[in-house]
Design an enzyme around this catalytic site. Structure first.
Site, PDB file in Angstrom:
ATOM      1  N   HIS A   1      40.089  36.355  43.508  1.00  0.00           N
ATOM      2  CA  HIS A   1      41.023  37.481  43.438  1.00  0.00           C
ATOM      3  C   HIS A   1      42.056  37.204  42.340  1.00  0.00           C
ATOM      4  O   HIS A   1      42.763  36.204  42.380  1.00  0.00           O
ATOM      5  CB  HIS A   1      41.690  37.612  44.809  1.00  0.00           C
TER       6      HIS A   1
ATOM      7  N   GLU B   1      38.282  42.254  43.763  1.00  0.00           N
ATOM      8  CA  GLU B   1      39.305  42.404  42.712  1.00  0.00           C
ATOM      9  C   GLU B   1      39.424  41.097  41.938  1.00  0.00           C
ATOM     10  O   GLU B   1      40.519  40.555  41.753  1.00  0.00           O
ATOM     11  CB  GLU B   1      40.637  42.797  43.359  1.00  0.00           C
TER      12      GLU B   1
ATOM     13  N   CYS C   1      51.012  47.904  46.088  1.00  0.00           N
ATOM     14  CA  CYS C   1      51.562  46.660  45.554  1.00  0.00           C
ATOM     15  C   CYS C   1      52.006  46.804  44.107  1.00  0.00           C
ATOM     16  O   CYS C   1      52.967  46.178  43.678  1.00  0.00           O
ATOM     17  CB  CYS C   1      50.553  45.530  45.685  1.00  0.00           C
TER      18      CYS C   1
END
Lengths: 681, 681
Positions: B268, B320, B416
């Site tokens: 990630h 991600e 975020c």
């Protein structure tokens, strides 16, 4: 009626593999006799992958064994597809042992069937209360369709009434249950296939109810796009069971609009192609021209905008689906073997509607490229996904490409493709010729001996390696005087669409007399129409020879295909070729061609069981520091990621001799890179 | 201590948007005061998307309201990141109203905190028995880290002891709970961040336990790659909770090996970059050279092999995540805004370790391209994913690209990125300069007035539109005689790495006297080292001028980057440029450049709030029938999908004038295609 015997060396090898390796091997898998290194196609824990359990499910449903169902809702279909392949194999070469095994499987299916004709071991064993109530995902009708296809084939091969009775009893059950009549239930399967099976039973038995129910299923589909959600909601206390219905778009199931209005290929590619296959059959059988118009629109969309050069279809792994026009990524697509098998079904049914060469061209494209690619040369390893570009590191480290395997796995958790491939290859004679209105059509080329009503045909060719095809034609006595429509006095042979690519004329002779134009040739009327040459008999050992020039051709894609912009693919005849790094070094992406490529080809007996390879001049951009100028010299002095473009950089490219092999033969020499498309400067 | 006032027109616009739009807007979102059209970043029903509920969660945890927690485990962090952005904004421009609101939020956080210092509204309200027991996914320490960062910033801005006390109490709780000592628990958060927060608190307070615990978390990570599985198994009766741990590789959490041995950027991307940020801080603070060596390896891997030309990182949406070297697809990547913000954090900490221009170069690349791209010019719409190539039809119809939005959504289900962007832009002064060992470094260029101990700096520039930078330098009386190491008598200015691309020398003058080489200039010692020009004072209103030539440059990628083979990207100065179809017509894939491109650029006040655009000669391959020869003329007479390559086809290409805009400004004029890379013939 006709008999066709394929004697072709190229295909006999495959057909023998199917008969001698795949069929016995698959039986052992279905019967849990051998431990199989089953490969998951994705990182999905929900996929059963420890054993097949197929026959065991039938034994349990038949009350012969105790135990629980194991596997998919559609696990039964593996047995049916195996039985169908066995049937074709028995037609080709009778085998008492194999027939005895198949008979025992038929007995087992009969024993598992319920009194009302219902059969689905999954629902019988796991949730009998939910029969025909989870149509979106149940695959009950899907399995039934495969049973019907298998039963028809097995009957044709062996005359077995037993399996036909089982299939008819099942079909009758379905015809009673579904429809718009009083007491009937409206619905259809989330995965098309029963429509194909019903049509097959109809063609065999003439029972109108099978045709009517097939028509009904097609007609019902897409009328209410919310049908599955409503059914699920009704069955789950008002709340639809979210698992799998809402998470897929309606296009996935081809329920977004009535099939007759569908004009693009949408959703799950195998589903879509099975639907189109059934539509084309019903259109012809029922004389439904509107349905044929819909088929033609779908055909145009697939062939002009959504099909890979290999005849693969399905541009994304998510939903194993079509996406949109010209979206044909080479490295992340799906191109399932089953989908190209189904494209062949569709193409064949279109051809039966109308003898247009392009239908057979696509059949050929799919067969020689994606379909054959589905199987290793050892007949024991199979691709589900048939990529056009593979980087093994991407398959291993990019989870978005984990479905793209760099070599064929031994078996697959969802084992739909190998049996589909087996039944296709075992029944290849059905794709080589077709008969309609007193005309015998030669659609695909292979060595064969065929007897039709009124005509015998002997075909000799070195296809696909050479473009020479010779037919020895003989009108049989009984039919010599028959008129068109009353027996095969006209012989038609396809002129492959790819022949226009060479720019060279097809050379045609009858008894060594050349055909000049649409005219009489050697006393016989000759006509070119829609990709076929029609020659009118009677024939008496007449020799028709065709020679298609087979140069190596660089192909380019429509400029709207982003993935192929600035690239070419190499073809020769019907075969798409590919580069593998075992022949050309790693980093296939660093290769490119200029306009100076002079191709040569040679048949190599020592390579991959005998293969025609292509050689040509290419260029390799050097890796590392030479290729780009320094920006920030890195500590390990490697080339920077980004640097000013230097107009001269590719003049530094090294001239290399490249080797192409037929696409279908890639991945038979271990894990390595492969690419169909290569940059053209 | 120093004060830096940014007066830059380019950034003031963004900073004002943050202060005047984003901060009030985000507060209303956090407080559920406005209905927000929240966009899901993927088709995932598990993502909360109806409301933020952030402050409500705190009120419920504080006992002020009744109700249930709503949202992610990391929902609290949105509040903390907002508070951090508010802090920087208050430093820049005091605002009593805003401070009063922020104080009330601080009060709320304090009230929600438990007596032992623990705070996580998710676990307090939903499952208090599982505190610190689901570390893989709990984000408790992640949120704590953001609380610590916010508290330090708010203390610096306002002197508020209250929020600092809350954060320290929370930090103390964590320092007591975790470690290898008796009665302590071993473990760390699945998402790095608390290490950054602890270091920030340490720098502010000097409390050694914070440094020690940060060191402990880094040291523990990757020692036992099965730590999360074992913890989950222990907590779930021997069976690990499969949701989310086993389905991700260990690299996702950077737990595959000890951090000090990690030499590639894995998993990630935001997690990886937060980890590297903390590592670089601890390496400097604790003088841990081995840790700095590990940081340098990770840096090299990111910058040389895994970073987009835009400073984006994260090559796949699945996890991600980073994937592998040179895997940089332009249309299916992730390139999360947060990840590039975090890359700036990492780069800044590397710069504090060692004044190498390349660290600031990457900071600049990420800032001017991916980070700014994260926000629309209206300050109200945000990208989570920052693609380098977008086809709106693909975003709509290829489920593998559904995360790639063709325009910035108003808010995001997982929010975020916007607050991360806000705190970065609001604290930009911290990236413009840094001080070390008596030297003031100018790292990024913007109009600013800065006072350091011993030195005042006034900077004027038209960056990023023009490459001229002027510094007025004045040694303050008290420090005029100070030695290096005792006050800022040396001023260092970065010479951007991209200046080498132009092939033109940087022109440097002091009081109009040119610098010729490493030498004394105008009576001052001058030295070029590692991308910085060092100039030794004392200074008395000395004018240092730098002029960087800013031609338009075609950039190419390392040949191992498959996605960019045969393509170029256009840059000018630090800015990457992009083509949009609104300026260049649809079908950007049909455009290409030759070596004859002559670029011009102009500042357009009327466009996109004022933007420097680039024009240049390109070519467009015609669509449709002209482009490729006929194979089978389709019924609607469209060009076939595949046809023989014609060497002359691109001579038919139409010559067109292309318009590039800065990449960060794309998607501000509605939905359209965009591409950074374009084919170069």
């Amino acid at each position: 009626m006709h008999t066709i015997k394929i004697t072709d060396r190229f295909f006999t090898n495959y057909r023998n593999l199917v008969r001698d390796k795949m069929i016995p091997y698959q039986y052992k898998v279905l019967n849990d006799e051998i431990a199989v290194n089953i490969e998951r196609e994705r990182n999905d824990n929900s996929i059963p992958n420890e054993k097949s359990h197929c026959l065991e499910n039938f034994r349990i449903a038949a009350g012969l064994k105790k135990g629980e169902h194991y596997g998919w809702q559609f696990q039964d279909s593996d047995v049916y597809k195996w039985l169908e392949a066995v049937s074709y194999s028995l037609i080709e070469k009778p085998d008492d042992n194999l027939k005895a095994i198949a008979d025992s499987v038929v007995d087992l299916i009969a024993q598992a069937q319920e009194d009302d004709g219902y059969i689905s071991t999954y629902f019988q064993l796991k949730c009998p209360e939910r029969k025909f109530k989870d149509l979106a995902w149940s695959h009950e009708l899907y399995c039934a369709g495969h049973l019907m296809e298998a039963a028809a084939a097995y009957y044709e091969a062996t005359g077995s009434e037993k399996v036909l009775a089982v299939a008819r009893k099942n079909a009758d059950c379905i015809c009673r249950y579904f429809g718009t009549g009083k007491g009937q239930t409206r619905g259809f399967d989330g995965h098309e296939e029963v429509e194909i099976g019903l049509m097959r039973l109809y063609h065999l038995t003439g029972d109108e109810s099978y045709l009517q129910t097939a028509v009904y299923f097609l007609d019902e589909r897409g009328r209410n796009p919310n049908i599955f959600i409503e059914q699920s909601a009704a069955e789950h206390g008002g709340k639809p069971d979210l698992s799998g219905i809402l998470s897929f778009p309606k296009t996935y199931f081809q329920i977004h609009k009535p099939v007759i209005e569908q004009d693009t290929a949408e959703g799950h590619a195998v589903r879509m192609m099975y639907l189109a296959t059934a539509m084309a059959d019903v259109a012809l059988t029922a004389g439904n021209t509107k349905l044929y118009e819909a088929c033609k629109k779908i055909w145009r969309n697939v062939v002009d905008r959504r099909m890979y050069i290999t005849g693969g279809v399905g541009s994304t792994v998510i939903g194993e689906s079509f996406t949109f026009d010209y979206d044909l990524p080479n490295d992340a697509m799906y191109c399932e073997t089953c989908a190209s098998v189904a494209l062949m079904f569709f193409a064949r049914n279109m051809l039966l509607n109308e003898a247009r060469g392009e239908y057979a061209d696509v059949m050929e494209r799919a067969l020689y490229n994606t379909v054959l690619d589905g199987m290793a040369l050892d007949g024991r390893h199979f691709f589900y996904v048939n990529p056009l570009e593979v980087t093994p590191e991407a398959s291993a480290k990019d989870p978005g490409k984990s479905h793209v395997k760099p070599v064929r796995p031994e078996w697959l958790g969802c084992a739909c493709c190998p049996p589909n491939l087996a039944r296709l290859l075992a029944s290849l004679d059905r794709y080589a010729f077709h008969e309609k209105d007193g005309i015998v059509f030669a659609d695909l080329f292979m060595n064969a001996k065929a007897e039709f009503t009124g005509l015998t045909v002997e075909e000799e060719t070195e296809y696909p390696w050479q473009g020479n095809v010779t037919f020895r034609l003989k009108t049989t006595t009984a039919r010599k005087d028959a008129q068109p429509g009353c027996g095969a006095r006209v012989f038609a042979v396809r002129i492959p669409g790819w022949t226009v690519n060479s720019g060279e004329k097809v050379r045609i002779t009858v008894n060594d007399n050349p055909l000049i134009a649409d005219d009489v040739i050697c006393g016989k009327a000759a006509m070119l129409k829609d990709g076929y040459l029609y020659l009118t008999g009677p024939f008496e050992d007449d020799i028709l020879k065709l020679e298609f020039a087979m140069p190596v051709i660089k192909m380019s894609a429509h400029p709207a295909v982003r993935a192929d912009n600035g690239k070419i693919a190499v073809m020769r005849g019907p075969l798409v070729y590919a580069l593998e790094s075992i022949d050309n070094g790693t980093g296939l992406n660093r290769l490119f061609l200029r306009d100076d490529t002079a191709f040569t080809w040679q048949f190599r007996t020592d390579l991959l069981n005998g293969m025609c390879i292509i050689k040509g001049k290419g260029y390799r951009i050097p890796d590392g520091d030479d290729a780009v100028g320094p920006e920030h010299p890195a500590e390990d002095s490697q080339a920077p990621l980004y640097a000013p473009y230097s107009p001269g950089v590719e003049t530094k490219a090294e001239c290399v001799e490249l080797t192409w092999i037929p696409y279908f033969a890639w991945a038979n020499r271990g894990i390595n890179e492969m690419s169909v498309w290569i940059r053209q400067k």
